[in-house]
Design a protein around this motif. Structure first.
Motif, short mmCIF file in Angstrom:
data_model
loop_
_atom_site.label_atom_id
_atom_site.label_comp_id
_atom_site.label_asym_id
_atom_site.label_seq_id
_atom_site.Cartn_x
_atom_site.Cartn_y
_atom_site.Cartn_z
N GLU A 286 1.51 9.48 2.66
CA GLU A 286 2.61 9.11 1.77
C GLU A 286 2.17 7.96 0.87
N ILE A 287 2.74 7.91 -0.33
CA ILE A 287 2.47 6.81 -1.27
C ILE A 287 3.81 6.31 -1.80
N ARG A 288 3.95 5.00 -1.92
CA ARG A 288 5.11 4.44 -2.62
C ARG A 288 4.69 3.24 -3.44
N LYS A 289 5.42 3.02 -4.52
CA LYS A 289 5.19 1.85 -5.39
C LYS A 289 6.12 0.76 -4.91
N TYR A 290 5.61 -0.45 -4.76
CA TYR A 290 6.45 -1.60 -4.43
C TYR A 290 6.00 -2.78 -5.28
N LYS A 291 6.87 -3.20 -6.21
CA LYS A 291 6.57 -4.26 -7.17
C LYS A 291 5.30 -3.88 -7.93
N GLU A 292 4.25 -4.72 -7.81
CA GLU A 292 3.01 -4.43 -8.55
C GLU A 292 1.97 -3.73 -7.68
N ASP A 293 2.37 -3.28 -6.53
CA ASP A 293 1.42 -2.68 -5.59
C ASP A 293 1.75 -1.23 -5.29
N TYR A 294 0.74 -0.52 -4.82
CA TYR A 294 0.92 0.80 -4.24
C TYR A 294 0.69 0.69 -2.74
N LEU A 295 1.58 1.29 -1.95
CA LEU A 295 1.41 1.35 -0.50
C LEU A 295 1.04 2.78 -0.14
N VAL A 296 -0.01 2.91 0.64
CA VAL A 296 -0.52 4.22 1.02
C VAL A 296 -0.53 4.33 2.54
N LEU A 297 0.15 5.34 3.05
CA LEU A 297 0.17 5.60 4.49
C LEU A 297 -0.93 6.60 4.82
N SER A 298 -1.75 6.25 5.81
CA SER A 298 -2.91 7.08 6.12
C SER A 298 -3.26 6.99 7.60
N TYR A 299 -3.94 8.02 8.10
CA TYR A 299 -4.50 7.95 9.45
C TYR A 299 -5.80 7.13 9.45
N GLN A 300 -6.34 6.87 8.25
CA GLN A 300 -7.62 6.17 8.15
C GLN A 300 -7.43 4.66 8.28
N ARG A 301 -8.23 4.05 9.14
CA ARG A 301 -8.17 2.59 9.30
C ARG A 301 -8.65 1.87 8.04
N LYS A 302 -9.64 2.47 7.36
CA LYS A 302 -10.20 1.86 6.16
C LYS A 302 -10.12 2.84 5.00
N LEU A 303 -9.67 2.36 3.84
CA LEU A 303 -9.70 3.12 2.61
C LEU A 303 -10.34 2.23 1.54
N GLU A 304 -11.27 2.77 0.81
CA GLU A 304 -12.00 1.98 -0.18
C GLU A 304 -11.04 1.43 -1.24
N GLY A 305 -11.17 0.14 -1.51
CA GLY A 305 -10.33 -0.50 -2.52
C GLY A 305 -9.05 -1.11 -1.99
N SER A 306 -8.75 -0.89 -0.70
CA SER A 306 -7.54 -1.43 -0.09
C SER A 306 -7.63 -2.95 0.01
N ARG A 307 -6.58 -3.64 -0.49
CA ARG A 307 -6.56 -5.10 -0.45
C ARG A 307 -6.32 -5.63 0.96
N ASN A 308 -5.41 -4.99 1.66
CA ASN A 308 -5.19 -5.29 3.08
C ASN A 308 -4.45 -4.12 3.71
#
Length: 202
Positions: A176-198
């Motif tokens: 799933e993906i949602r926009k929140y303020k100036e960020d994108y939140l991405v729900l994933s089974y992956q612990r690490k995704l390239e480019g993720s801020r936190n």
């Protein structure tokens, strides 16, 4: 790692339960779903309690993505009731209506509003059960009904991406993906995704 929802949020001081209690409905786990249900049950005159074995203010999983969806007619009715309640009560939870069957909220703000008149105890763990009597080491809880959280089997992670740095992500990596303020939140089974801020686990 704290979640984006916990930034600049002040949590009340939740007590640890140390004496015997009796309640109509006991919710085990401080989740947004339990907070919503507990609030409506209390408004109908039932006594309700929420217990959580962790420290609630430190739970990054609280609220998840903040996306509430209806997948059947029963859930659709409940979502309509909640949406109208949020609007009527002017709950400051950043409500966004996505469609007839989906809304977005700030989950921690909604949790705090829905539990302001509900008995909530943290660092309170069930150690044994005897029917509807629950042993929490320091005391007993007698509950007419016990409702527990349905946790998914697999661990899931929410990753935060800045709008400018939002990458191309392949479909298998995202739930799933949602926009929140100036960020994108991405729900994933992956612990690490390239480019993720936190990220944080839910």
């Amino acid at each position: 790692m704290h979640s984006i929802w916990q930034e600049q949020m002040e949590f009340p001081v939740y007590p640890i339960l140390k004496r015997d209690k009796k309640t109509d409905i006991l919710y085990v786990g401080a989740t947004l779903k339990h907070a919503i249900e507990a609030n409506f049950q209390k408004e109908m005159g039932r006594s309700v309690m929420i217990i959580e074995e962790k420290s609630i203010g430190d739970m990054p999983e609280l609220g998840g993505m903040g996306i509430l969806k209806a997948t059947n007619m029963n859930e659709f009715k409940e979502l309509c009731i909640l949406k109208n309640y949020i609007i009527r009560q002017h709950i400051p939870c950043d409500l966004e209506i996505i469609s007839e069957t989906s809304i977005q909220v700030h989950p921690v703000k909604l949790f705090l509003f829905m539990t302001k008149d509900v008995e909530v105890y943290e660092q309170t763990k069930i150690t044994a059960r005897q029917g509807k009597r629950l042993d929490i080491e320091s005391a007993y809880i007698d509950a007419g009904q016990v409702i527990e959280d349905d946790k998914p089997c697999e661990k899931r992670y929410i990753h935060v991406f800045s709008e400018a740095g939002f990458p191309e992500i392949t479909k298998p990596d995202i739930l799933e993906i949602r926009k929140y303020k100036e960020d994108y939140l991405v729900l994933s089974y992956q612990r690490k995704l390239e480019g993720s801020r936190n990220s944080w686990e839910i």
